[in-house]
Design a protein around this motif. Structure first.
Motif, PDB file in Angstrom:
ATOM      1  N   ASP A 198     -11.042   0.113   7.091  1.00  0.00           N
ATOM      2  CA  ASP A 198     -10.921   1.230   6.144  1.00  0.00           C
ATOM      3  C   ASP A 198     -10.064   2.352   6.728  1.00  0.00           C
ATOM      4  N   HIS A 213      -4.626  -3.564  -3.448  1.00  0.00           N
ATOM      5  CA  HIS A 213      -4.092  -3.875  -2.115  1.00  0.00           C
ATOM      6  C   HIS A 213      -4.977  -3.356  -0.991  1.00  0.00           C
ATOM      7  N   THR A 214      -5.849  -2.411  -1.277  1.00  0.00           N
ATOM      8  CA  THR A 214      -6.884  -2.046  -0.302  1.00  0.00           C
ATOM      9  C   THR A 214      -7.815  -3.236  -0.107  1.00  0.00           C
ATOM     10  N   LEU A 249       0.822  -1.220   0.000  1.00  0.00           N
ATOM     11  CA  LEU A 249       0.000   0.000   0.000  1.00  0.00           C
ATOM     12  C   LEU A 249       0.850   1.261   0.000  1.00  0.00           C
ATOM     13  N   VAL A 278      -3.221   0.480  -5.675  1.00  0.00           N
ATOM     14  CA  VAL A 278      -3.820   0.983  -4.429  1.00  0.00           C
ATOM     15  C   VAL A 278      -5.179   0.317  -4.195  1.00  0.00           C
ATOM     16  N   ARG A 312      -1.721   3.998   4.015  1.00  0.00           N
ATOM     17  CA  ARG A 312      -1.402   4.695   2.760  1.00  0.00           C
ATOM     18  C   ARG A 312      -0.665   6.007   3.019  1.00  0.00           C
ATOM     19  N   VAL A 350     -11.323   3.324  -4.513  1.00  0.00           N
ATOM     20  CA  VAL A 350     -10.928   3.731  -3.166  1.00  0.00           C
ATOM     21  C   VAL A 350     -10.847   5.252  -3.127  1.00  0.00           C
ATOM     22  N   GLN A 366       0.993   3.855  -3.073  1.00  0.00           N
ATOM     23  CA  GLN A 366       0.546   5.233  -2.848  1.00  0.00           C
ATOM     24  C   GLN A 366       1.628   6.222  -3.300  1.00  0.00           C
ATOM     25  N   SER A 404      -5.894  -5.991   1.701  1.00  0.00           N
ATOM     26  CA  SER A 404      -5.648  -5.605   3.102  1.00  0.00           C
ATOM     27  C   SER A 404      -6.890  -5.805   3.961  1.00  0.00           C
ATOM     28  N   LYS A 405      -8.062  -5.546   3.398  1.00  0.00           N
ATOM     29  CA  LYS A 405      -9.307  -5.800   4.131  1.00  0.00           C
ATOM     30  C   LYS A 405      -9.463  -7.292   4.409  1.00  0.00           C
ATOM     31  N   ILE A 450      -6.395   1.399   6.781  1.00  0.00           N
ATOM     32  CA  ILE A 450      -5.825   1.418   5.432  1.00  0.00           C
ATOM     33  C   ILE A 450      -5.468   2.845   5.017  1.00  0.00           C
TER      34      ILE A 450
END
Length: 184
Positions: A100, A89-90, A74, A86, A107, A181, A78, A93-94, A103
């Motif tokens: 949220d 990987h968001t 991330l 981005v 970032r 995102v 970024q 990552s979740k 994250i």
């Protein structure tokens, strides 16, 4: 891909039928395991071996946890303003349990919920921005947070992996197939 002078090079996502037999096998496995072949992976298949090589790099053994690798993914994505990685990987990552809000902090490389993760994110951000030349302060902070030399090697391997995919998307601009995102 021959182009005339002044003609814009446009990339499309190759289909299974447009790639080599070896890459078709990888497409089959990805579809079986994940339900799809993400567009960026499919685009690596323009080359006979690049997709398999890239997957080998991504799936190598590591001293880092999945969460730590996602922090690196991330932060680097970024810094490189990768409109594909981005969101990808968001999403990932979740799946690894980050919220949220966490994250967004990751970032920004300003993590309030874990001091070790914060040291990692700040180190990675400096590595990415300064092309592998972090300050002595963030390097010392990384080691003081509990990381070691073996971890450092793995951190740089993940940074390199992410630079490859970020640059590849930034050049190809293939369609993003991940949920949108918020921008920072």
């Amino acid at each position: 891909m021959n182009t005339q002078e002044n003609e814009v090079v446009h990339f499309t996502v190759p289909t299974r039928d447009e790639v080599s037999e070896n890459n078709q096998g990888i497409f089959y496995m990805m579809t079986k395991n994940f339900g799809k072949v993400p567009n960026l992976y499919a685009t690596f298949a323009y080359n006979e071996t690049a997709l398999g090589d890239y997957l080998t790099l991504q799936n190598r053994k590591s001293t880092l946890t999945a969460k730590e690798r996602e922090i690196i993914n991330l932060v680097v994505s970024q810094v490189n303003d990768c409109k594909y990685c981005v969101p990808a990987h968001t999403f990932i990552s979740k799946m690894h349990g980050f919220s949220d809000e966490q994250i967004i902090e990751i970032r920004r490389a300003q993590i309030s919920f874990d001091t070790k993760y914060d040291a990692l994110s700040k180190f990675v951000k400096e590595v990415a921005i300064n092309r592998g030349r972090p300050s002595e302060k963030v390097l010392t902070t990384l080691f003081n947070a509990g990381y070691n030399k073996a971890n450092l090697v793995d951190i740089i391997m993940v940074v390199g992996d992410k630079i490859i995919s970020n640059y590849f998307h930034n050049i190809t601009q293939i369609p993003v197939d991940w949920p949108e995102v918020p921008s920072l």
